[in-house]
Design a protein around this motif. Structure first.
Motif, PDB file in Angstrom:
ATOM      1  N   LEU A  67       1.035  -1.086   0.406  1.00  0.00           N
ATOM      2  CA  LEU A  67      -0.076   0.093   0.034  1.00  0.00           C
ATOM      3  C   LEU A  67       0.800   1.098   0.129  1.00  0.00           C
ATOM      4  O   LEU A  67       0.651   1.868  -0.299  1.00  0.00           O
ATOM      5  N   ILE A  68       1.872   1.237   0.921  1.00  0.00           N
ATOM      6  CA  ILE A  68       2.336   2.376   0.897  1.00  0.00           C
ATOM      7  C   ILE A  68       3.376   2.404  -0.937  1.00  0.00           C
ATOM      8  O   ILE A  68       4.061   3.512  -0.837  1.00  0.00           O
ATOM      9  N   ALA A  90       3.630   5.836  -3.134  1.00  0.00           N
ATOM     10  CA  ALA A  90       4.697   6.788  -3.208  1.00  0.00           C
ATOM     11  C   ALA A  90       5.121   7.150  -4.826  1.00  0.00           C
ATOM     12  O   ALA A  90       5.416   7.553  -5.422  1.00  0.00           O
ATOM     13  N   VAL A  91       4.197   5.435  -5.425  1.00  0.00           N
ATOM     14  CA  VAL A  91       4.464   5.331  -7.204  1.00  0.00           C
ATOM     15  C   VAL A  91       3.542   6.746  -7.616  1.00  0.00           C
ATOM     16  O   VAL A  91       4.059   7.049  -8.587  1.00  0.00           O
ATOM     17  N   PHE A  92       2.170   6.883  -6.893  1.00  0.00           N
ATOM     18  CA  PHE A  92       1.584   7.439  -7.464  1.00  0.00           C
ATOM     19  C   PHE A  92       2.010   8.475  -7.375  1.00  0.00           C
ATOM     20  O   PHE A  92       1.476  10.109  -7.939  1.00  0.00           O
ATOM     21  N   ILE A  93       2.484   9.634  -6.261  1.00  0.00           N
ATOM     22  CA  ILE A  93       3.104  10.251  -6.171  1.00  0.00           C
ATOM     23  C   ILE A  93       4.038  10.984  -7.211  1.00  0.00           C
ATOM     24  O   ILE A  93       4.208  12.410  -7.835  1.00  0.00           O
ATOM     25  N   TYR A  94       4.945  10.263  -7.065  1.00  0.00           N
ATOM     26  CA  TYR A  94       6.182  10.453  -8.065  1.00  0.00           C
ATOM     27  C   TYR A  94       6.047  10.839  -9.540  1.00  0.00           C
ATOM     28  O   TYR A  94       6.412  11.332  -9.922  1.00  0.00           O
ATOM     29  N   GLY A  95       4.959   9.701 -10.062  1.00  0.00           N
ATOM     30  CA  GLY A  95       4.336   9.990 -10.899  1.00  0.00           C
ATOM     31  C   GLY A  95       3.690  10.904 -11.547  1.00  0.00           C
ATOM     32  O   GLY A  95       4.226  11.696 -12.588  1.00  0.00           O
TER      33      GLY A  95
END
Length: 243
Positions: A42-43, A47-52
């Protein structure tokens, strides 16, 4: 039938009370690992979503900057930059391939035996690879010729040595008339000197400052009498400058 007693010979047991046992709390390692992996996933997903989103914002900014740069691009200025870069590269190439001709003659002088005479010398540069020296050499005998060839071959600056046109010399008079065949040996030496052996090293020393001479004031008084003339100087230059 006689009356039987109402009591039994089996002793009666009192009412037994049962204790409640609580549920056992056991922690399994596999369960802990599963929870850990779940929360980690989940974390990582967040993080991948925010980085994208951050990468997309940076990409949009770069696209806007590229469009602005394309709008102000000038082909003439770019051509000037390219021409300057070509000239700069050529100048750097020339500097890297600069050689010292004095080093060549110094090495040739050090590699020449005292009893050997060089009557004619030509120097030719072969592109940016080496110098070729063609020297007409006169020695006082075959021993000196062989020794001279060995000196050329063992020199650190001279890379290749080729001896040609070996012949006996002839003694001549001052008027150019041949009088006898002497013991002299003449040959042509073709010497190859790589450019890497004689690089040009600029002098890094700074020139000495030129001394400034302060102005000199001269005061002279002269006194004349009937029999003598005396002249006194209050200040004279300390040094006399000669051309």
């Amino acid at each position: 039938m006689p009356n039987t007693p109402q009591k039994s010979f089996i002793p009666r047991q009192g009412t037994a009370t049962k204790r409640r046992q609580g549920a056992s709390r056991r922690v399994y390692v596999f369960t802990v690992l599963c929870y850990f992996l779940l929360f980690s996933t989940l974390i990582a997903t967040g993080a991948v979503f925010i980085y994208g989103r951050v990468i997309d914002a940076q990409l949009e900014d770069e696209i806007v900057a590229l469009n602005e740069a394309i709008g102000v691009f000038n082909q003439e200025e770019m051509n000037k930059v390219r021409d300057f870069d070509i000239r700069l590269r050529q100048a750097q190439f020339r500097i890297d391939n600069s050689v010292s001709a004095a080093s060549i003659f110094t090495a040739l002088e050090a590699a020449t035996v005292r009893t050997v005479q060089i009557s004619e010398l030509t120097l030719e540069r072969m592109a940016d690879t080496e110098f070729v020296l063609n020297a007409n050499v006169i020695t006082d005998g075959f021993d000196s010729s062989i020794f001279q060839r060995g000196i050329f071959e063992r020199n650190d600056v001279i890379e290749s040595v080729k001896i040609e046109n070996l012949a006996l010399g002839q003694e001549t008079t001052g008027e150019g008339q041949i009088i006898a065949a002497g013991s002299q040996v003449a040959f042509t030496a073709r010497l190859g000197v790589p450019l890497t052996k004689v690089p040009f090293i600029p002098n890094q020393s700074t020139p000495a400052p030129v001394p400034v001479t302060p102005p000199v004031s001269t005061e002279a008084t002269s006194t004349s009498t009937d029999n003598e003339l005396s002249t006194s100087s209050a200040a004279l230059p300390a040094n006399t400058i000669t051309p």
